[in-house]
Design an enzyme around this catalytic site. Structure first.
Site, PDB file in Angstrom:
ATOM      1  N   GLN A 160       3.238   2.432   8.857  1.00 55.49           N
ATOM      2  CA  GLN A 160       2.899   3.460   7.866  1.00 55.49           C
ATOM      3  C   GLN A 160       1.830   4.408   8.422  1.00 55.49           C
ATOM      4  O   GLN A 160       1.956   5.633   8.303  1.00 55.49           O
ATOM      5  CB  GLN A 160       2.395   2.776   6.595  1.00 55.49           C
ATOM      6  CG  GLN A 160       1.733   3.691   5.601  1.00 55.49           C
ATOM      7  CD  GLN A 160       1.357   2.958   4.319  1.00 55.49           C
ATOM      8  OE1 GLN A 160       2.227   2.636   3.519  1.00 55.49           O
ATOM      9  NE2 GLN A 160       0.077   2.688   4.119  1.00 55.49           N
ATOM     10  N   HIS A 191      -8.829  -3.201   1.215  1.00 58.12           N
ATOM     11  CA  HIS A 191      -8.980  -1.851   0.658  1.00 58.12           C
ATOM     12  C   HIS A 191     -10.445  -1.412   0.721  1.00 58.12           C
ATOM     13  O   HIS A 191     -10.750  -0.273   1.092  1.00 58.12           O
ATOM     14  CB  HIS A 191      -8.550  -1.831  -0.815  1.00 58.12           C
ATOM     15  CG  HIS A 191      -7.111  -2.179  -1.052  1.00 58.12           C
ATOM     16  ND1 HIS A 191      -6.736  -3.340  -1.689  1.00 58.12           N
ATOM     17  CD2 HIS A 191      -5.960  -1.519  -0.771  1.00 58.12           C
ATOM     18  CE1 HIS A 191      -5.417  -3.386  -1.788  1.00 58.12           C
ATOM     19  NE2 HIS A 191      -4.913  -2.293  -1.243  1.00 58.12           N
TER      20      HIS A 191
END
Ligand code: AMP
Length: 279
Positions: free
Chosen positions: A153, A37
């Site tokens: 995604q 992240h």
């Protein structure tokens, strides 16, 4: 770092930022942050003056028997990590703030959402696309960064942006891995020590397949997939799928070529892990 949970407050902060002409970068997450992240946040920071990250465990992308309730959450720890990265604004809405009781609208990227992970997780990408579109409308970022870790995604979001003429540039960040090659994931904490050790076979098998193409000129997807399956099953992995696909439309290829992508989803115990590699 400001942190807000209300859409109204977020807009009051972001409107003047945009009026000043600052470029807004956005990194959506479900929290329980790791280096994967944070690498995306650094990409956003490089490209923008104002960085927004969201933490939202999105209930509508989880199936009824999936891990929504037990998905790991640690807002305090996440906040500290985001502060360290000098994120300007953290948006962490409640489920009610995102989906009112009478919520009715969903967005679906057809075809791309029903293959690969979409086959075993029906409704998953509809939930993802809906939440991401809402977040884009709320934050109105100039740039949004998604990880190649969730390759399907990212492709679906790119297609949604193109099809719906959304005014946001999508950047994809490379997969960040542990030292032994396992792709970082918030779900890795579900793994027992044995499963954690076995799971390193995923990256090993992907690397092996890539090498086979470049060193031995093996172009048969069937051959590569079968061998990978054997390698993974020997480490107690239960294969959901392994596929060699075109990097843009995610269709299976007949012959492997440079740039194609090998994608996989494998269960170790109850934990479903995904990974992929570019050929
Ligand atoms: P998540 O919190 O799992 O929804 O992930 C939020 C974003 O981080 C998505 O764009 C993911 O693709 C990305 N991401 C998750 N794991 C990694 C990783 N190991 N390396 C790079 N990006 C990642």
């Amino acid at each position: 770092m400001r942190k807000v949970s209300k859409i109204k407050v977020l807009r009051e902060i972001l409107d003047p930022v945009k009026k000043k002409g600052q470029k807004v970068g956005f990194v959506p997450t479900m929290g329980y942050l790791h280096e994967g992240h944070l690498s995306l946040i650094r990409i956003a920071r490089k490209n923008c003056n104002f960085v927004v990250s969201s933490i939202f465990v999105n209930p509508i992308q989880f199936g009824p028997n999936e891990d929504f309730n037990r998905y790991p959450r640690d807002l305090k720890r996440d906040e500290a990590l985001l502060k360290k990265e000098k994120v300007d604004l953290l948006f962490y809405p409640s489920v009610k703030e995102m989906y009112a009781d009478d919520y009715k609208t969903y967005v679906e990227v057809s075809e791309l959402s029903s293959i690969l992970c979409g086959k075993s997780r029906p409704g998953h990408f509809r939930g993802v696309a809906t939440a991401v579109l809402k977040l884009f409308n709320i934050i109105k970022p100039d740039i949004a960064v998604f990880g190649e870790k969730d390759y399907q995604q990212a492709i679906i979001i790119k297609r949604m942006v193109k099809d719906l003429n959304l005014d946001v540039k999508i950047i994809m960040g490379p997969i960040v891995r542990e030292n032994d090659g396992l792709a970082m994931s918030s779900r890795n904490i579900y793994l027992s020590p044995e499963e954690r050790a076995d799971a390193t076979i995923l990256y090993q098998s992907l690397e092996w397949a890539k090498e086979l193409f470049y060193k031995e000129n093996i172009k048969s997807p069937e051959y590569v997939i079968n061998k990978m399956r054997q390698m993974i099953e020997a480490k107690n992995g239960r294969v959901d799928y392994i596929a060699v696909v075109d990097k843009d439309d995610l269709r299976p290829v007949k012959f492997i070529k440079k740039g194609d992508r090998i994608l996989l989803a494998v269960f170790f115990g109850r934990t479903r892990l995904i990974d992929n590699i570019a050929i």
